[in-house]
Enzyme design. Structure first.
Site, short mmCIF file in Angstrom:
data_model
loop_
_atom_site.label_atom_id
_atom_site.label_comp_id
_atom_site.label_asym_id
_atom_site.label_seq_id
_atom_site.Cartn_x
_atom_site.Cartn_y
_atom_site.Cartn_z
N PRO A 196 22.47 16.69 32.28
CA PRO A 196 23.68 15.94 31.97
C PRO A 196 23.66 15.22 30.63
O PRO A 196 22.64 14.64 30.24
CB PRO A 196 23.80 14.93 33.13
CG PRO A 196 22.46 14.89 33.75
CD PRO A 196 21.85 16.24 33.54
N ASN A 197 24.80 15.30 29.97
CA ASN A 197 25.08 14.61 28.70
C ASN A 197 24.38 15.22 27.49
O ASN A 197 24.62 14.81 26.36
CB ASN A 197 24.77 13.10 28.79
CG ASN A 197 25.56 12.43 29.90
OD1 ASN A 197 26.77 12.53 29.92
ND2 ASN A 197 24.88 11.79 30.84
N ARG A 251 25.90 11.99 20.65
CA ARG A 251 25.55 10.98 21.65
C ARG A 251 24.41 10.09 21.16
O ARG A 251 23.32 10.60 20.87
CB ARG A 251 25.11 11.74 22.91
CG ARG A 251 24.48 10.91 23.96
CD ARG A 251 23.75 11.76 24.97
NE ARG A 251 23.27 10.92 26.04
CZ ARG A 251 22.29 11.24 26.86
NH1 ARG A 251 21.71 12.42 26.76
NH2 ARG A 251 21.91 10.40 27.78
N TYR A 268 18.82 9.97 20.07
CA TYR A 268 18.67 11.40 20.34
C TYR A 268 18.80 12.29 19.09
O TYR A 268 18.66 13.51 19.20
CB TYR A 268 19.70 11.84 21.39
CG TYR A 268 19.52 11.12 22.70
CD1 TYR A 268 18.37 11.29 23.45
CD2 TYR A 268 20.50 10.25 23.20
CE1 TYR A 268 18.18 10.62 24.66
CE2 TYR A 268 20.33 9.59 24.41
CZ TYR A 268 19.16 9.77 25.13
OH TYR A 268 18.98 9.12 26.32
N ASN A 319 14.86 19.74 30.38
CA ASN A 319 15.22 18.35 30.11
C ASN A 319 16.31 18.00 31.12
O ASN A 319 17.47 18.38 30.95
CB ASN A 319 15.73 18.16 28.68
CG ASN A 319 15.99 16.69 28.36
OD1 ASN A 319 16.07 15.87 29.26
ND2 ASN A 319 16.13 16.38 27.09
N ALA A 321 19.19 12.24 32.86
CA ALA A 321 19.05 11.12 33.81
C ALA A 321 18.63 11.58 35.21
O ALA A 321 18.05 10.80 35.97
CB ALA A 321 20.35 10.34 33.88
N GLU A 364 8.37 19.76 31.48
CA GLU A 364 9.39 18.71 31.38
C GLU A 364 9.44 18.22 29.93
O GLU A 364 8.39 17.93 29.35
CB GLU A 364 8.99 17.54 32.29
CG GLU A 364 9.88 16.32 32.17
CD GLU A 364 9.38 15.13 33.00
OE1 GLU A 364 8.24 15.17 33.52
OE2 GLU A 364 10.15 14.17 33.12
N HIS A 375 11.59 15.60 27.00
CA HIS A 375 12.58 14.57 26.67
C HIS A 375 12.59 14.38 25.17
O HIS A 375 11.52 14.42 24.53
CB HIS A 375 12.24 13.24 27.34
CG HIS A 375 12.22 13.34 28.83
ND1 HIS A 375 13.37 13.42 29.58
CD2 HIS A 375 11.19 13.44 29.71
CE1 HIS A 375 13.05 13.55 30.84
NE2 HIS A 375 11.73 13.58 30.95
N SER A 399 13.71 11.52 23.67
CA SER A 399 13.26 10.15 23.42
C SER A 399 11.93 9.91 24.12
O SER A 399 11.55 10.66 25.04
CB SER A 399 14.31 9.16 23.95
OG SER A 399 14.46 9.30 25.35
N ARG A 402 11.19 3.10 26.79
CA ARG A 402 12.57 2.67 27.03
C ARG A 402 12.67 1.81 28.30
O ARG A 402 11.66 1.28 28.77
CB ARG A 402 13.46 3.90 27.09
CG ARG A 402 13.44 4.69 25.76
CD ARG A 402 14.38 5.86 25.76
NE ARG A 402 15.77 5.41 25.90
CZ ARG A 402 16.79 6.24 26.16
NH1 ARG A 402 16.58 7.53 26.31
NH2 ARG A 402 18.02 5.76 26.27
N ARG A 409 13.60 4.37 33.27
CA ARG A 409 13.31 5.69 32.68
C ARG A 409 11.81 6.02 32.69
O ARG A 409 11.39 7.09 32.28
CB ARG A 409 13.83 5.76 31.25
CG ARG A 409 15.34 5.65 31.14
CD ARG A 409 15.79 5.83 29.71
NE ARG A 409 17.08 5.20 29.50
CZ ARG A 409 18.27 5.78 29.72
NH1 ARG A 409 18.31 7.02 30.15
NH2 ARG A 409 19.40 5.13 29.51
#
Ligand code: DQA
Length: 148
Positions: free
Chosen positions: A9-10, A17, A22, A71, A74, A95, A97, A99, A104, A108
């Site tokens: 998502p996103n 974004r 990112y 990825n 969330a 996996e 990411h 960031s 963070r 997260r």
């Protein structure tokens, strides 16, 4: 080797974004570069904002592809269903990411999917995907008990 990159998502909004976190490039702009850098791989790409669609895709490819780079956005931090899907399949999953999730907010820091992945790469922006591909470059499908 057939590898599927899955973005959750996103991540369709990459480039627009929160660019400070990112980066300013979309994944679609980056993908041709990745394909050029790994000419021996068949690199496919799937993005969805919907948990069930991500799970359906994992089921679809997870018994035949040599690997998945995921990825989960969330859903990384919330989705037991996604974690269960990864536990059910044969293909090794890395996996990723963009960031550094460890640096963070505390929510997260926890990944529900990490235990069902080979490993995690976090914090290198789009380069996280390239680093994940280097992992797949170094393995032979037989060594991970993969069915072809
Ligand atoms: C992310 C980190 C997640 O915490 C966040 O929800 C995302 C993107 C990353 O790539 O840094 O959507 O997975």
């Amino acid at each position: 080797m057939q590898i599927l990159i899955i973005n959750g998502p996103n991540l369709n909004l990459l480039g627009r974004r929160e660019p400070g976190i990112y980066g300013t490039r979309s994944f679609e702009a980056y993908l041709p570069e990745l394909r050029e850098a790994f000419p021996d791989f068949t690199l496919e790409y799937f993005q969805s904002n919907h948990e069930g669609e991500l799970i359906d895709k994992i089921h679809e490819v997870g018994f035949t592809y040599h690997g998945i780079i995921l990825n989960a956005g969330a859903y990384t931090h919330t989705s037991l269903a996604l974690a269960d899907a990864l536990a059910a399949i044969d293909s090794p999953v890395v996996e990723v990411h963009l960031s550094n999730v460890a640096a963070r907010e505390e929510i997260r820091h926890k990944s529900l999917i990490a235990k069902n992945c080979i490993g995690s790469i976090s914090g290198f922006k789009l380069d996280s995907y390239r680093l994940a591909l280097h992992y797949f470059e170094g393995i032979r499908p037989k060594r991970v008990g993969f069915r072809v």
